[in-house]
Design a protein around this motif. Structure first.
Motif, PDB file in Angstrom:
ATOM      1  N   ILE A 257       4.928   1.290   6.639  1.00  0.00           N
ATOM      2  CA  ILE A 257       5.905   1.319   5.553  1.00  0.00           C
ATOM      3  C   ILE A 257       7.230   0.731   6.030  1.00  0.00           C
ATOM      4  O   ILE A 257       7.774   1.161   7.054  1.00  0.00           O
ATOM      5  CB  ILE A 257       6.134   2.767   5.064  1.00  0.00           C
ATOM      6  CG1 ILE A 257       4.792   3.434   4.712  1.00  0.00           C
ATOM      7  CG2 ILE A 257       7.096   2.778   3.884  1.00  0.00           C
ATOM      8  CD1 ILE A 257       3.997   2.720   3.653  1.00  0.00           C
ATOM      9  N   GLU A 258       7.730  -0.263   5.293  1.00  0.00           N
ATOM     10  CA  GLU A 258       9.050  -0.804   5.586  1.00  0.00           C
ATOM     11  C   GLU A 258      10.060  -0.058   4.732  1.00  0.00           C
ATOM     12  O   GLU A 258      10.039  -0.148   3.497  1.00  0.00           O
ATOM     13  CB  GLU A 258       9.116  -2.300   5.312  1.00  0.00           C
ATOM     14  CG  GLU A 258      10.454  -2.916   5.712  1.00  0.00           C
ATOM     15  CD  GLU A 258      10.372  -4.419   5.864  1.00  0.00           C
ATOM     16  OE1 GLU A 258      10.173  -4.894   7.001  1.00  0.00           O
ATOM     17  OE2 GLU A 258      10.490  -5.114   4.837  1.00  0.00           O
ATOM     18  N   ASN A 268       0.666   8.113   5.952  1.00  0.00           N
ATOM     19  CA  ASN A 268      -0.305   8.049   4.865  1.00  0.00           C
ATOM     20  C   ASN A 268       0.357   7.598   3.565  1.00  0.00           C
ATOM     21  O   ASN A 268       1.505   7.949   3.280  1.00  0.00           O
ATOM     22  CB  ASN A 268      -0.967   9.409   4.646  1.00  0.00           C
ATOM     23  CG  ASN A 268      -1.940   9.762   5.744  1.00  0.00           C
ATOM     24  OD1 ASN A 268      -1.667  10.640   6.542  1.00  0.00           O
ATOM     25  ND2 ASN A 268      -3.077   9.099   5.797  1.00  0.00           N
ATOM     26  N   VAL A 269      -0.383   6.821   2.787  1.00  0.00           N
ATOM     27  CA  VAL A 269       0.023   6.480   1.423  1.00  0.00           C
ATOM     28  C   VAL A 269      -0.772   7.398   0.505  1.00  0.00           C
ATOM     29  O   VAL A 269      -2.007   7.403   0.526  1.00  0.00           O
ATOM     30  CB  VAL A 269      -0.260   5.012   1.094  1.00  0.00           C
ATOM     31  CG1 VAL A 269       0.181   4.693  -0.339  1.00  0.00           C
ATOM     32  CG2 VAL A 269       0.462   4.098   2.081  1.00  0.00           C
ATOM     33  N   VAL A 270      -0.076   8.205  -0.286  1.00  0.00           N
ATOM     34  CA  VAL A 270      -0.720   9.244  -1.084  1.00  0.00           C
ATOM     35  C   VAL A 270      -0.382   9.038  -2.561  1.00  0.00           C
ATOM     36  O   VAL A 270       0.476   8.228  -2.921  1.00  0.00           O
ATOM     37  CB  VAL A 270      -0.259  10.647  -0.630  1.00  0.00           C
ATOM     38  CG1 VAL A 270      -0.585  10.878   0.840  1.00  0.00           C
ATOM     39  CG2 VAL A 270       1.246  10.834  -0.857  1.00  0.00           C
ATOM     40  N   VAL A 279      -0.191  -4.525  -0.345  1.00  0.00           N
ATOM     41  CA  VAL A 279       1.008  -4.976   0.354  1.00  0.00           C
ATOM     42  C   VAL A 279       2.103  -5.220  -0.685  1.00  0.00           C
ATOM     43  O   VAL A 279       1.870  -5.831  -1.729  1.00  0.00           O
ATOM     44  CB  VAL A 279       0.721  -6.256   1.155  1.00  0.00           C
ATOM     45  CG1 VAL A 279       2.018  -6.864   1.682  1.00  0.00           C
ATOM     46  CG2 VAL A 279      -0.236  -5.978   2.301  1.00  0.00           C
ATOM     47  N   GLY A 280       3.295  -4.718  -0.401  1.00  0.00           N
ATOM     48  CA  GLY A 280       4.411  -4.860  -1.321  1.00  0.00           C
ATOM     49  C   GLY A 280       4.557  -3.727  -2.312  1.00  0.00           C
ATOM     50  O   GLY A 280       5.558  -3.676  -3.042  1.00  0.00           O
ATOM     51  N   MET A 281       3.589  -2.798  -2.352  1.00  0.00           N
ATOM     52  CA  MET A 281       3.672  -1.675  -3.287  1.00  0.00           C
ATOM     53  C   MET A 281       4.887  -0.801  -2.970  1.00  0.00           C
ATOM     54  O   MET A 281       5.092  -0.415  -1.823  1.00  0.00           O
ATOM     55  CB  MET A 281       2.398  -0.827  -3.216  1.00  0.00           C
ATOM     56  CG  MET A 281       2.485   0.486  -3.982  1.00  0.00           C
ATOM     57  SD  MET A 281       0.987   1.506  -3.821  1.00  0.00           S
ATOM     58  CE  MET A 281      -0.058   0.708  -5.044  1.00  0.00           C
ATOM     59  N   PRO A 282       5.705  -0.466  -3.968  1.00  0.00           N
ATOM     60  CA  PRO A 282       6.815   0.461  -3.704  1.00  0.00           C
ATOM     61  C   PRO A 282       6.284   1.857  -3.391  1.00  0.00           C
ATOM     62  O   PRO A 282       5.273   2.296  -3.961  1.00  0.00           O
ATOM     63  CB  PRO A 282       7.597   0.457  -5.026  1.00  0.00           C
ATOM     64  CG  PRO A 282       7.112  -0.728  -5.781  1.00  0.00           C
ATOM     65  CD  PRO A 282       5.700  -0.964  -5.346  1.00  0.00           C
ATOM     66  N   VAL A 283       6.948   2.535  -2.489  1.00  0.00           N
ATOM     67  CA  VAL A 283       6.573   3.904  -2.137  1.00  0.00           C
ATOM     68  C   VAL A 283       7.842   4.743  -2.037  1.00  0.00           C
ATOM     69  O   VAL A 283       8.944   4.217  -1.860  1.00  0.00           O
ATOM     70  CB  VAL A 283       5.792   3.969  -0.807  1.00  0.00           C
ATOM     71  CG1 VAL A 283       4.424   3.333  -0.942  1.00  0.00           C
ATOM     72  CG2 VAL A 283       6.578   3.305   0.325  1.00  0.00           C
ATOM     73  N   ARG A 284       7.646   6.038  -2.131  1.00  0.00           N
ATOM     74  CA  ARG A 284       8.771   6.969  -2.052  1.00  0.00           C
ATOM     75  C   ARG A 284       8.402   8.103  -1.103  1.00  0.00           C
ATOM     76  O   ARG A 284       7.306   8.674  -1.165  1.00  0.00           O
ATOM     77  CB  ARG A 284       9.099   7.513  -3.446  1.00  0.00           C
ATOM     78  CG  ARG A 284      10.356   8.386  -3.494  1.00  0.00           C
ATOM     79  CD  ARG A 284      10.706   8.773  -4.927  1.00  0.00           C
ATOM     80  NE  ARG A 284      11.018   7.600  -5.750  1.00  0.00           N
ATOM     81  CZ  ARG A 284      10.264   7.177  -6.764  1.00  0.00           C
ATOM     82  NH1 ARG A 284       9.170   7.826  -7.093  1.00  0.00           N
ATOM     83  NH2 ARG A 284      10.611   6.112  -7.455  1.00  0.00           N
ATOM     84  N   LEU A 285       9.327   8.440  -0.238  1.00  0.00           N
ATOM     85  CA  LEU A 285       9.095   9.476   0.770  1.00  0.00           C
ATOM     86  C   LEU A 285       8.927  10.848   0.130  1.00  0.00           C
ATOM     87  O   LEU A 285       9.643  11.204  -0.811  1.00  0.00           O
ATOM     88  CB  LEU A 285      10.291   9.512   1.724  1.00  0.00           C
ATOM     89  CG  LEU A 285      10.346  10.644   2.752  1.00  0.00           C
ATOM     90  CD1 LEU A 285       9.251  10.502   3.792  1.00  0.00           C
ATOM     91  CD2 LEU A 285      11.730  10.668   3.426  1.00  0.00           C
ATOM     92  N   GLU A 286       7.980  11.601   0.664  1.00  0.00           N
ATOM     93  CA  GLU A 286       7.905  13.031   0.369  1.00  0.00           C
ATOM     94  C   GLU A 286       7.429  13.738   1.626  1.00  0.00           C
ATOM     95  O   GLU A 286       6.895  13.121   2.550  1.00  0.00           O
ATOM     96  CB  GLU A 286       6.978  13.329  -0.809  1.00  0.00           C
ATOM     97  CG  GLU A 286       5.513  13.038  -0.573  1.00  0.00           C
ATOM     98  CD  GLU A 286       4.654  13.447  -1.767  1.00  0.00           C
ATOM     99  OE1 GLU A 286       3.703  14.227  -1.552  1.00  0.00           O
ATOM    100  OE2 GLU A 286       4.931  12.991  -2.889  1.00  0.00           O
ATOM    101  N   PHE A 299       4.069   8.991   2.108  1.00  0.00           N
ATOM    102  CA  PHE A 299       4.711   8.124   1.129  1.00  0.00           C
ATOM    103  C   PHE A 299       3.858   8.035  -0.141  1.00  0.00           C
ATOM    104  O   PHE A 299       2.689   7.672  -0.104  1.00  0.00           O
ATOM    105  CB  PHE A 299       4.947   6.738   1.730  1.00  0.00           C
ATOM    106  CG  PHE A 299       6.047   6.752   2.752  1.00  0.00           C
ATOM    107  CD1 PHE A 299       7.356   6.518   2.387  1.00  0.00           C
ATOM    108  CD2 PHE A 299       5.770   7.094   4.069  1.00  0.00           C
ATOM    109  CE1 PHE A 299       8.375   6.566   3.319  1.00  0.00           C
ATOM    110  CE2 PHE A 299       6.786   7.154   5.018  1.00  0.00           C
ATOM    111  CZ  PHE A 299       8.096   6.885   4.632  1.00  0.00           C
ATOM    112  N   GLN A 300       4.498   8.420  -1.229  1.00  0.00           N
ATOM    113  CA  GLN A 300       3.868   8.419  -2.538  1.00  0.00           C
ATOM    114  C   GLN A 300       3.910   6.997  -3.091  1.00  0.00           C
ATOM    115  O   GLN A 300       4.963   6.374  -3.199  1.00  0.00           O
ATOM    116  CB  GLN A 300       4.641   9.367  -3.477  1.00  0.00           C
ATOM    117  CG  GLN A 300       4.211   9.326  -4.918  1.00  0.00           C
ATOM    118  CD  GLN A 300       3.020  10.237  -5.167  1.00  0.00           C
ATOM    119  OE1 GLN A 300       2.846  11.220  -4.488  1.00  0.00           O
ATOM    120  NE2 GLN A 300       2.236   9.886  -6.152  1.00  0.00           N
TER     121      GLN A 300
END
Length: 304
Positions: A257-258, A268-270, A279-286, A299-300
Motif C-alpha cells: 500500500i502506498e 491485508n486488503v479487506v 493496482v491503483g485501488m483506493p484504500v483506507r486504513l482501519e 486497509f479497506q
C-alpha cells in the motif's frame, strides 16, 4: 526417557563435525553487478539515494546477497557436505525449516561491471534448542563475496531445522505475533492506540517506512514521527492461495500500500472480494482486532 540424552549428545556430536566444512564450492554470480538490477531494487524499496544512480553509481550495500542468488533453480554449487548435514537433520526428525536471521558486513562498494564470485562455509551448528516452533538446531553458513578476486563483503545466514511442536487442537489458532524490537517498538505502541506512525528524519525531513535506526538519505540517527492520514492506494498485490497457514483462510489479498504520505506498507486488503483488488485501488486504513492481544493495521478497499 532413559537413553534420550545420549541420543541427542550423539546427534549433536555428528552435527558439530560439519562445522568448518564447505557449504558451497566457488560460485559465480549469474550476472555482473548491473544498473537495471540496482534501479529495480531502489524502486522496490523506495531508496532515492543519489549514490546509486549516475556514471559513478555504486550498488546499495544491502544488495550483497542479490548478486549471488541462483533464482528458482537448485544451487549447482552446493556441496555434498551441506546436503549430508541437512539430510542428517531430516532423518533425525528435524525436517521443518525456517530462516531466522542474517548478518552482513560490507568491506568495499560494488559497482556496475564487477564480476562476482563467492564461497560458503558451515560456520556453526548450535546445540539443541527449544523454540515455540519446536525443538531443533540453528545452522549458520558464512558466504564470502568477492569482486575481481577482492573480498567485498560477508553474508551470514541462519536457519532453524526443527521438529514441529504439537499443534493445539483448537482450530481457532492465533495469528503469529509481530516481532517487536528496540527499532520498531514505537510503531507497535502507536498501533495499539490506533495510530499508524511514520518515522521522519529530523535532519533532512525524509519520511521512512518500515522503521529504521537511521536515515537512508542523510544518515542521521535523529527522528520523530508523523501520523498517517490513513488514505492510500494499492501499489502492488498478491492473492494467497497456497500454502495454507493456521489462522488464515485463503484466498486473501496482501497488498503493498502506498500511503498518501509517499511511503509504502505491506498489509491485508479487506472489505472487497480478493479477485476485485486492483493496482491503483483506493484504500483506507482501519485497525482490526484479532484476539485479546493482537491489533493490526489493515486497509479497506474503496470501490468506485
Amino acid at each position: 526417557m532413559t537413553g534420550e540424552p545420549e541420543v541427542h549428545d550423539e546427534l549433536e556430536a555428528r552435527l558439530k563435525a560439519y562445522e568448518g566444512r564447505p557449504a558451497a564450492a566457488t560460485g559465480v554470480g549469474r550476472d555482473p553487478v548491473n544498473e537495471p538490477m540496482i534501479r529495480h531494487w531502489c524502486e522496490a524499496v523506495g531508496d532515492t539515494n543519489p549514490a546509486y544512480a549516475g556514471p559513478d553509481a555504486i550498488a546499495p550495500p544491502t544488495m550483497l546477497q542479490a548478486w549471488t542468488m541462483a533464482g528458482l533453480s537448485r544451487r549447482p554449487e552446493r556441496t555434498a557436505a551441506y546436503e549430508e548435514l541437512l539430510g542428517l537433520l531430516d532423518e533425525s526428525g528435524h525436517d521443518a525449516v525456517v530462516a531466522t536471521d542474517c548478518e552482513q558486513e560490507y568491506l568495499r562498494p560494488l559497482r556496475p561491471g564487477d564480476e562476482i564470485t563467492f564461497d560458503s562455509v558451515i560456520e556453526s551448528v548450535s546445540g539443541r534448542k527449544t523454540t515455540k516452533l519446536g525443538t531443533g538446531y540453528f545452522v549458520t553458513t558464512r558466504t564470502d563475496i568477492r569482486a575481481g578476486g577482492e573480498l567485498a563483503g560477508t553474508h551470514r545466514f541462519r536457519i532453524l531445522k526443527y521438529a514441529p511442536a504439537g499443534r493445539p487442537k483448537d482450530p481457532k489458532e492465533r495469528r503469529p505475533r509481530p516481532v517487536v524490537n528496540r527499532d520498531n517498538a514505537g510503531f507497535w505502541e502507536g498501533v495499539a492506540r490506533h495510530a499508524l506512525l511514520i518515522q521522519r528524519c529530523t535532519g533532512c525531513g525524509t519520511l521512512r517506512f518500515p522503521w529504521l535506526p537511521g536515515c537512508n538519505s542523510c544518515g542521521s540517527p535523529q527522528w520523530d514521527t508523523v501520523e498517517a492520514s490513513g488514505e492510500g492506494t494499492v501499489y502492488s498485490y498478491v492473492v494467497m492461495h497456497h500454502p495454507p497457514f493456521p489462522a488464515f483462510e485463503p484466498p486473501y489479498a496482501v497488498g503493498l500500500i502506498e500511503l498518501a504520505e509517499g511511503v509504502r506498507i505491506v498489509s491485508n486488503v479487506v472489505g472487497v472480494p480478493y479477485d476485485e483488488v486492483r493496482v491503483g485501488m483506493p484504500v483506507r486504513l482501519e485497525f482490526r482486532r484479532y484476539d485479546d492481544e493482537l491489533v493490526l493495521p489493515v486497509f479497506q478497499g474503496v470501490t468506485r
